[in-house]
Design a protein around this motif. Sequence first.
Motif: not given
Length: 512
Positions: A6-14
Amino acid sequence: MASVVKGFSLLGVDGYVVEVETKTIDSQPMISIVGLGDTAIKEAKERLEAVLNHGDYHFPKMKIVINLAPSDLKKAGTHFDLAMAVGLLMESGQIRPKEIQKYGFIGELSLNAKLRSCVGVLPMVMAAKESGIKNIIVSKENIQEASLVQGMNIFGFSALKEVADFLEGKKEYEIPLELTPKHQEQHLYGLDFNEVQGQDAMIEYIVVAAAGGHNLLMIGAPGCGKSMIAKRIPTVLPSMMEAESLEVTKIYSVAGLLRKRGYLIEDRPFRAPHHNASTNSLIGGGNNALPGEISLSHNGVLFLDEIAEFNKKTLEALRQPMEDRRVTISRVRYTNTYPANFMLVAAMNPCPCGHYGSDRCQCSDYEVIKYRQKISGPILDRMDIQKYVQPVDFLQLSEHTSGRSSAELRERVEFARDIQKTRYASMEAINCNAQMTPSLIKEYCELEADGTKLLRLAYDRFQYSARTFHKFLKVGRTFADMEGSEKIRKKDIAAALMARDLDKEQAGMLVL
């Protein structure tokens, strides 16, 4: 079967969860990273090869495919390095971690397998919490920022080897001694309204603007104190609630502007871009569609000094965000929406030379009109309060007496804001009178009979737009709240009408 981390990314500020899938195939040695990654992600294959050939690990001599799912969303940043390295070590059998699906990974890797800090950690950890992932592994520099999200288990390490040993249970996690509870980052500048002399009438409208969150335009000669007043407005605004602080901190984290990682921004932002600012820098944009000044001033003040000198196209771009309280930046492959709930404070000279109305002014009526037309009618229509700032008399300046302090003015603002907080308690995204919708105006802006008559006379004479009519009601509602009145009285409407100096002047004085 591919290894999944599991990783993470950004879409706008979310933030949102990204599954980093790694698969090795018996074929010619190469590595391919798919899933709409940017250049920084594509370059990760070089970092991964250097990292895994450093120390106790080796880089598999096989074809390696790494997929960042969902694959239809564009992704950017170097924070996928750690998740990709852990996935590759798992897939090649070099580590056998326990319960890997309970962990999320955020971190950039150096060529020496050291963990580096990243931007945007706060919104990514918030996304992890919403997705039910309670354990997050980050670099040591990001521990405090990630710890701002309550109810999460944050683990900070300085090298990939430490992460691998922890995941395999070879080493217990040691809580860093420097890790402390949530901090507050202070932004105030040591300014106070008691330094402002001879502007008592203007300060009254400043207090009303702060109490209701109203947009404000100040017009006056050079040196009369417009900028001095504007810079002190944040000192009378009410304190941000925790939810507002998290929102602001999240925006600054995404923009990479947190002065100290792990410190929650507590004071309301104050942004004052120069008048040569481009549309993208003000609204947001660029290759990665980063937040602009209007989003960086979210829940705070955006000050446009010498607003008439700004590019007209740039000013016109403010119209929609001022109404919607958010801005949407569209690109070919994705669209980012940023919050932009700001109080606009602007200052300008009354004419090109700045001395309109005095013997020193040599500007013709045409030059004055042309200068003021740099600010369009729709922008002026959105300025709730438009007031002239008069020059200060010499005797008042020479007395060196202190005016009312920011603490005193702030008490009055908070009194009115408490009334509004109670009034709009059941409504999401409505915190002050300036944000009232037409339906809320009908419900809460009840006029006394004399006030209705006065507003009718003004409306018939000046032919105000529907938006301006609603602005009067909102400002009148704030004047009433300042004194705890349930209804909007005649004197509240009179004060609201007196707040539109430019409208009256344009109707009577600047007609060729």
